[in-house]
Structures are given as C-alpha cells and as structure tokens.
Design an enzyme around this catalytic site. Structure first.
Site, mmCIF file in Angstrom:
data_model
loop_
_atom_site.group_PDB
_atom_site.id
_atom_site.type_symbol
_atom_site.label_atom_id
_atom_site.label_comp_id
_atom_site.label_asym_id
_atom_site.label_seq_id
_atom_site.Cartn_x
_atom_site.Cartn_y
_atom_site.Cartn_z
ATOM 1 N N HIS A 43 0.863 -1.180 0.000
ATOM 2 C CA HIS A 43 0.000 0.000 0.000
ATOM 3 C C HIS A 43 0.905 1.237 0.000
ATOM 4 O O HIS A 43 1.239 1.763 1.057
ATOM 5 C CB HIS A 43 -0.906 -0.012 1.234
ATOM 6 N N GLU A 70 -2.608 -1.764 -3.304
ATOM 7 C CA GLU A 70 -3.808 -1.100 -2.807
ATOM 8 C C GLU A 70 -3.509 0.359 -2.509
ATOM 9 O O GLU A 70 -2.371 0.735 -2.220
ATOM 10 C CB GLU A 70 -4.350 -1.805 -1.566
ATOM 11 N N HIS A 190 -8.010 -6.733 7.161
ATOM 12 C CA HIS A 190 -7.859 -5.742 8.219
ATOM 13 C C HIS A 190 -8.172 -6.349 9.583
ATOM 14 O O HIS A 190 -9.293 -6.753 9.859
ATOM 15 C CB HIS A 190 -8.718 -4.493 8.015
#
Length: 238
Positions: A43, A70, A190
């Site tokens: 990310h 991401e 997550h």
C-alpha cells in the site's frame, strides 16, 4: 482454496525507521513466497512512510505469486499501477494522511468516480477490487461500477469477535452471500489474525483471498516468518 496475501508494509516501516536497506523489503517478499504465501500486498502512500514507489517497481519483476497494490486512486496512484501492471489493484478510500484504513467506500455515492477509475484498470487487464464495509448495498454498487471483486473491511469483525463471534460474523456472511450472487470475487482484510481468521473462513469458505500484514508481522517476531505464514495458511485450510 483461499489465498493468503502478505502485506509487507510493516517491513518497510521498520526499514524506514533506521534508514538504509535493513530489512530488505524485496528479500522479505521473496521469502514470504518461498514460505508459502500466495501473494504479496503493498500500500504505497503519498508520503512513502512505509512502501516507496521504488519498492513497487523493484518488486514487480521479482515476484512469482500474485502482486496486489492497494491505495487511494489519486492520479499518481493510477499512473503507478498502470505502469507496473500488478495482478490486482485494490481501491481504498483513505485520505493521504490516514494512519490505516478504517472504513470502506460508499460505492453508491462514489459510483461515478469508481466507474471511471475501474474502467481504466479493467482496460489494462488488471483485476480490480473495491474495499467496502459489510453491506450488501455497497457490494451491489461496486458491481455496478465494474469491480471484479470486493474486499470486506474486517476491522469491525475483529473488534467484536471477543463479544460473540457469531454476531460479529453475521453481517459479513450476509454481504458475502450477496457478493457471490452478483458473480463477484471476494477478498477480506484488516485486523484478521491467528485468533479470529479460522472462524471467519469457516463462515465464508468461498473467500478468494485474505490480505494480512500487521498481525502477521507481529506474530513473526515470536514465531519466525516461515512458521507464521504456515500457521495462517492452516487457518485457511481447516
């Protein structure tokens, strides 16, 4: 079989805290693959506080499993992804200064924006995933925007797991059934960890992929990276 994608942001955070190239992010990614990871997730944020743009370019030719990038689809992010062409891009609604992802897209409100961005990636042959909360409606609008998959934001599941795992999983199971009926692929991520992952997978065994970083790297401090990856894989094979 549900794939395990290891998010290596925290490895980059550790490297950046001291400068230099220890730990070597590319070497750790390769080791994750060698130890059984089915993919690598990064990310890159605008301030490069963990993964740097240069890391993304370096990793692409080295990886032998799936590469997932991401991030928030700013112009810079879109250009990076189109240049690197990973296997998958996951769109998250994070602000540039945000510490970590804490909510999914409102795909109804942002449908027009997401449609335009997803169209660019789809035309480039990159599989697309949209980060959403556990909401059948959000899944439906992600499908309308042209997503190939959605990724369920599992923070609330992890937070409520200790209070009652069936209740914590219920909205995710409902949404996952909608996702399946829409013909979309399904990812999740997550705050999933060795304590709550197996039950989540038991409830939604048709998951395509889970992306796990923070908890996995923390566990690796005690168990070692190879054993940790194997323990997470066991959670997905029960």
């Amino acid at each position: 079989m549900t794939k395990l994608s290891v998010n290596i942001n925290k490895v980059a955070t550790l490297r950046n805290a001291r400068g230099g190239n220890i730990p070597n992010v590319a070497a750790v990614a390769s080791d994750c693959e060698k130890f059984g990871a089915d993919g690598i997730t990064v990310h890159p944020r605008p301030d490069e506080r963990h993964i740097r743009r240069s890391d993304v370019y370096e990793l692409r030719p080295l990886l032998r499993t799936e590469f997932n990038i991401e991030g928030y689809p700013s112009r810079e992010f879109i250009d990076l992804v189109l240049q690197v062409k990973p296997h998958q891009v996951t769109l998250v609604p994070d602000a540039p200064s945000q510490l970590t992802s804490d909510a999914g897209w409102n795909t109804k409100i942002h449908q027009s924006f997401l449609t335009e961005v997803l169209d660019a990636f789809n035309h480039a042959g990159i599989r697309t995933s949209v980060f959403i909360d556990a909401s059948p409606e959000m899944a439906e609008y992600a499908a309308k925007a042209g997503a190939d998959r959605v990724e369920l934001y599992t923070g609330p599941y992890a937070a409520d797991y200790g209070k009652g795992r069936e209740e914590a999983a219920a909205p995710f199971v409902e949404t996952a059934k909608t996702v399946r009926s829409l013909g979309l692929g399904l990812n999740a991520g997550h705050d999933l960890n060795l304590h709550n992952l197996a039950y989540f997978h038991q409830c939604i065994p048709w998951l395509d992929e889970v992306s796990i970083g923070h908890a996995l790297i923390c566990d690796a401090l005690y168990l070692g990276l190879e054993r940790t990856i194997q323990e997470y894989k066991k959670c997905l094979n029960r």
